[in-house]
Design an enzyme around this catalytic site. Structure first.
Site, short mmCIF file in Angstrom:
data_model
loop_
_atom_site.label_atom_id
_atom_site.label_comp_id
_atom_site.label_asym_id
_atom_site.label_seq_id
_atom_site.Cartn_x
_atom_site.Cartn_y
_atom_site.Cartn_z
CG HIS A 115 -38.61 -37.62 53.56
ND1 HIS A 115 -37.58 -37.49 54.47
CD2 HIS A 115 -39.70 -38.04 54.26
CE1 HIS A 115 -38.05 -37.80 55.69
NE2 HIS A 115 -39.32 -38.14 55.59
CB CYS A 116 -41.10 -42.07 50.29
SG CYS A 116 -39.82 -42.73 49.22
CG HIS A 117 -41.18 -43.09 55.74
ND1 HIS A 117 -39.96 -42.78 56.29
CD2 HIS A 117 -41.93 -41.95 55.85
CE1 HIS A 117 -39.98 -41.51 56.72
NE2 HIS A 117 -41.14 -40.98 56.45
CE1 TYR B 122 -43.85 -42.89 64.16
CE2 TYR B 122 -45.41 -44.08 62.78
CZ TYR B 122 -44.20 -43.43 62.94
OH TYR B 122 -43.33 -43.34 61.88
NE ARG C 167 -35.67 -39.02 59.33
CZ ARG C 167 -36.94 -39.16 59.67
NH1 ARG C 167 -37.34 -40.30 60.19
NH2 ARG C 167 -37.80 -38.18 59.48
CE1 TYR D 99 -40.03 -35.71 61.92
CE2 TYR D 99 -39.51 -33.62 60.88
CZ TYR D 99 -40.45 -34.54 61.31
OH TYR D 99 -41.78 -34.28 61.15
CG HIS E 47 -40.31 -32.95 57.01
ND1 HIS E 47 -40.06 -33.50 55.77
CD2 HIS E 47 -40.62 -34.00 57.82
CE1 HIS E 47 -40.23 -34.82 55.83
NE2 HIS E 47 -40.56 -35.16 57.06
CG ASP F 183 -43.51 -37.70 55.20
OD1 ASP F 183 -44.28 -37.23 56.06
OD2 ASP F 183 -42.66 -38.57 55.46
O1 LIG Z 1 -42.45 -39.34 58.23
C1 LIG Z 1 -41.94 -38.24 58.55
O2 LIG Z 1 -40.94 -37.75 57.98
C2 LIG Z 1 -42.53 -37.55 59.66
C3 LIG Z 1 -42.88 -38.17 60.81
C4 LIG Z 1 -42.40 -39.46 61.27
C5 LIG Z 1 -41.09 -39.84 61.19
O3 LIG Z 1 -40.20 -39.14 60.50
C6 LIG Z 1 -40.59 -41.06 61.87
O4 LIG Z 1 -41.39 -41.80 62.46
O5 LIG Z 1 -39.38 -41.25 61.83
C7 LIG Z 1 -43.72 -37.41 61.72
O6 LIG Z 1 -43.63 -36.16 61.69
O7 LIG Z 1 -44.48 -38.04 62.49
#
Ligand SMILES: O=C(O)/C=C(\C=C(/O)C(=O)O)C(=O)O
Length: 302
Positions: free
Chosen positions: A31-33, A49, A124, A157, A181, A249
């Site tokens: 789980h990463c971005h 955001y 997702r 989520y 999470h 994350d």
């Molecule tokens: O990066 C995460 O997994 C958690 C967050 C953000 C997102 O999942 C997203 O913007 O999709 C958060 O809790 O703000």
């Protein structure tokens, strides 16, 4: 354009420790971005955001620094349904990355096949009100039915207080469901509280449900090293050893209290997965089964 909610320095630890815990050969950060760069991959116009850029090259450097071999890139809400930055990262990583996309019903079968060819293996569904506007569950279910035919899974989520309302929808999804999470438990209630026991029952009653024992930094009341979250993650690892995943994350969007040290996050793993066998399932066997099915699974280090 929405102003960044936090400086890059706030989101990303510039000097994470080298972990004391050596992850097993073939370990997967599940789980990463990647975010941006925004001049190449603009953020969604309907985002809630704006992160600072966190490009693939920095993710790969972190992967190597922590001793991981592979990544699962999860599309975040700030990029919305434009998965280009994530796909670009998959292309750069080759066989060492897979992806989870955000799509809407207008996506064509040809576009889904192109995402699959790039390494995407799931979609997702985000229910956090601070991140996205609501999507009708009927729309999500239609997408789930389409991607299930491709062998993809669904990542979800949601907040713990939504579990009762969302459970029937989750149980209607005709493929593997991976919960981000730990379903965001209220850690202050303790792991023996009815709220977490309800989550355990959901996992018990649905053998196609998996869970990421990630993000203690988001859930902890006590703060680093997040001792208060250990009972939740340890319980899930020990109750469902073949249905858990772990991720950094990175780059930690929307962290308000502190900037997590990714090396310290890795050092929490032996506290929640207390044997080599559990560590291997969590970091290698389970993610390989889900994202690299049919590929040779590196054996557990002796
Ligand atoms: O990066 C995460 O997994 C958690 C967050 C953000 C997102 O999942 C997203 O913007 O999709 C958060 O809790 O703000």
């Amino acid at each position: 354009q929405a102003q960044p909610v936090s400086k890059g320095a706030r989101d990303v630890h510039e000097n994470p420790k080298v972990p004391d815990f050596r992850v097993p050969t073939g370990a997967v950060d599940a789980h990463c971005h990647v975010f941006g760069p925004s001049d190449v991959f603009p953020y969604s116009p309907i985002r809630k955001y704006t992160p600072y850029d966190a490009p693939a090259e920095k993710l790969f450097a972190l992967r190597d620094h922590l001793g991981f071999e592979k990544n699962v890139l999860v599309q975040a809400s700030c990029h919305g349904k434009n998965n280009d930055a994530m796909v670009d990262c998959l292309n750069k990583a080759g066989e060492n990355a897979r992806g989870v996309a955000i799509v809407d019903p207008s996506i064509t079968d040809e576009e889904l096949r192109a995402l699959d060819a790039a390494g995407v293996r799931g979609v997702r569904f985000n229910f956090l009100k601070r991140l996205v506007d609501p999507t009708p569950k009927s729309e999500y279910l239609g997408i789930a039915k389409r991607v299930a035919k491709m062998g993809w899974h669904v990542v979800v989520y949601f907040e713990a207080e939504e579990l009762e309302e969302i459970a029937p929808f989750l149980e209607s999804i005709p493929t593997i469901v991976v919960i981000d999470h730990m379903g965001r438990p209220d850690v202050s209630l303790g792991a023996d509280d009815p709220q977490f026991e309800r989550f355990i029952r959901l996992m018990d009653e649905n053998s196609n449900f998996w869970v990421k024992v990630s993000c203690p930094e988001r859930l902890s009341i006590s703060g680093p090293p997040y001792e208060d979250v250990v009972p939740f993650a340890r319980t899930l690892v020990e109750r469902f050893p073949d249905r858990v995943l772990w991720g950094t994350d990175w780059p930690h969007p929307n962290m308000k209290t502190h900037t997590p040290d990714d090396g310290q996050l890795v050092d929490r793993i032996p506290h929640i997965a207390r044997t080599k066998a559990l560590q291997h399932s969590l970091l290698v066997g389970n993610p390989m089964h889900l994202y690299w099915p049919g590929h040779a699974i590196p054996k557990s280090d002796t």
